[in-house]
Design a protein around this motif. Structure first.
Motif, PDB file in Angstrom:
ATOM      1  N   ASN A  90      -1.131   2.799   6.253  1.00  0.00           N
ATOM      2  CA  ASN A  90      -1.305   3.995   5.638  1.00  0.00           C
ATOM      3  C   ASN A  90      -2.724   3.914   4.808  1.00  0.00           C
ATOM      4  N   SER A  91      -3.252   4.950   4.150  1.00  0.00           N
ATOM      5  CA  SER A  91      -4.438   5.005   3.347  1.00  0.00           C
ATOM      6  C   SER A  91      -4.367   3.803   1.998  1.00  0.00           C
ATOM      7  N   GLN A  92      -3.077   3.970   1.660  1.00  0.00           N
ATOM      8  CA  GLN A  92      -2.754   3.028   0.353  1.00  0.00           C
ATOM      9  C   GLN A  92      -2.910   1.741   0.708  1.00  0.00           C
ATOM     10  N   GLU A  93      -2.411   1.157   1.722  1.00  0.00           N
ATOM     11  CA  GLU A  93      -2.620  -0.102   2.018  1.00  0.00           C
ATOM     12  C   GLU A  93      -3.939  -0.639   2.360  1.00  0.00           C
ATOM     13  N   LEU A  94      -4.549   0.433   3.253  1.00  0.00           N
ATOM     14  CA  LEU A  94      -5.966   0.138   3.272  1.00  0.00           C
ATOM     15  C   LEU A  94      -6.798  -0.180   2.369  1.00  0.00           C
ATOM     16  N   PRO A 154       9.918   2.533   7.334  1.00  0.00           N
ATOM     17  CA  PRO A 154      10.878   2.145   6.275  1.00  0.00           C
ATOM     18  C   PRO A 154       9.998   1.523   5.270  1.00  0.00           C
ATOM     19  N   GLU A 155       9.046   0.764   5.406  1.00  0.00           N
ATOM     20  CA  GLU A 155       8.164   0.320   4.539  1.00  0.00           C
ATOM     21  C   GLU A 155       7.504   1.412   3.493  1.00  0.00           C
ATOM     22  N   ASN A 203       3.299  -3.010  11.176  1.00  0.00           N
ATOM     23  CA  ASN A 203       3.760  -2.976   9.870  1.00  0.00           C
ATOM     24  C   ASN A 203       3.761  -4.515   9.175  1.00  0.00           C
ATOM     25  N   THR A 204       3.274  -5.438   9.718  1.00  0.00           N
ATOM     26  CA  THR A 204       3.202  -6.907   9.046  1.00  0.00           C
ATOM     27  C   THR A 204       1.643  -7.035   8.475  1.00  0.00           C
TER      28      THR A 204
END
Length: 327
Positions: A103-107, A324-325, A78-79
């Motif tokens: 998740n995909s959005q972050e990637l 949570p993120e 999560n970091t």
């Protein structure tokens, strides 16, 4: 860049993977250039142990050091997105421990930034770099065992019910899918012709509401199918089986496999393929990453990483499971 010894690598984090990376590089006559860690004392101890030139007293300096070419991120899942954005924005190539993001959005955000900066971004998925998998890929492509029809994956690890450790800790992005399921999905994606579009799954939650156990069924447009069984509280072999027209391939300890057994329909004897070295698993990643950075050949398979992340994101979405993120 240090022309005598290759690229300058810095590692963020001092855990198990960071130690394995330092050991693998040292075995091949290389040292890490720098280490950054939230606790300075741990960074100093790590630097002394592995002859690392620099231990930053503020780990943020890893991003601003002009001598750093490649950063290996080994911190909790999560970091990752925060550090990925800082590293890429600073012009650093990045090899990031799995799972590369939550998740995909972050990637997608990280990929866009890497492309804009013309940098190499990759997930440290060992099996993409082990020599055995390159050999098996060639065996299948040459038609020796026929078309891949079904892939069966198992990964079970018995963890004590300590809800404070990272495996069951929702605030550290714990759970079976991101921790061990990613290996099974990456193995499957390596041998599939395309990303699965049909997904069916079941989940059993730990008391902390992370996935303790899961089963997944997948099928792509070529009707290749995958079955996956995962558990963090029931021991299973780390076994992958690729079933084909003319036989099947079994791979044990598949995250860093060195041996595969091929059974052909028309032969009495089995073929044993042995290739690679377990202690060099991280070194194979280093070699492929440096080749990609130098422009020689990009074998980091970010496209597979993206496909696997899309699958994990869709599976968790179907479960209604968020970290949570993500809330």
């Amino acid at each position: 860049m240090n022309d005598q010894k290759g690229y300058n690598w810095a590692v963020l984090g001092c855990g198990v993977i960071a130690n394995q990376l330092a050991e693998a590089m040292k075995k091949h006559g290389r040292n890490l250039y720098a280490v950054g860690n939230r606790t300075y004392e741990k960074a100093l101890h790590f630097a002394k142990k592995y002859d690392v030139k620099i231990a930053y007293d503020n780990y943020q300096e890893i991003f601003s050091d002009d001598n750093v070419d490649i950063i290996y991120i080994t911190t909790p899942h999560n970091t990752h997105i925060q550090f990925l954005k800082e590293a890429l924005s600073s012009g650093k190539h990045v090899l990031c421990e799995k799972s590369i993001t939550l998740n995909s959005q972050e990637l997608d955000e990280a990929i866009t930034l890497a492309n804009d900066k013309h940098l190499i971004l990759a997930e440290a998925m060992t099996l993409y770099h082990m020599p055995l998998y390159k050999k098996l890929d060639d065996l299948i492509k040459r038609g020796r065992i026929g078309d891949v029809n079904l892939i069966t994956m198992n990964f079970g690890s018995y963890k004590d019910y300590n809800m404070n450790n990272r495996f069951f800790n929702r605030h550290l992005a714990g759970g079976a899918m991101l921790d061990i399921g990613i290996y099974a999905l990456s193995f499957a994606r390596w041998f599939l012709k395309s990303k699965p579009e049909q997904i069916v799954s079941q989940v059993k939650y730990a008391p902390t509401k992370v996935d303790e156990q899961a089963t997944v069924l997948l099928m792509n447009n070529q009707e290749q199918m995958v079955t996956i069984a995962l558990s963090l509280h029931s021991k299973q072999p780390k076994r992958g089986m690729i079933s084909c027209d003319k036989g099947y391939i079994e791979v044990m300890e598949y995250p860093r496999a060195m041996e595969a057994i091929v059974t052909y329909n028309d032969r009495a004897e089995k073929e044993i393929i042995q290739l690679g070295n377990l202690s060099d698993a991280l070194w194979y990643e280093v070699e492929d990453m440096e080749n990609a950075v130098s422009g020689k050949e990009n074998q980091m398979h970010l496209d597979y990483t993206k496909d696997v992340m899309d699958l994990m994101t869709e599976i968790r979405k179907a479960w209604g499971m968020r970290y949570p993120e993500e809330e």
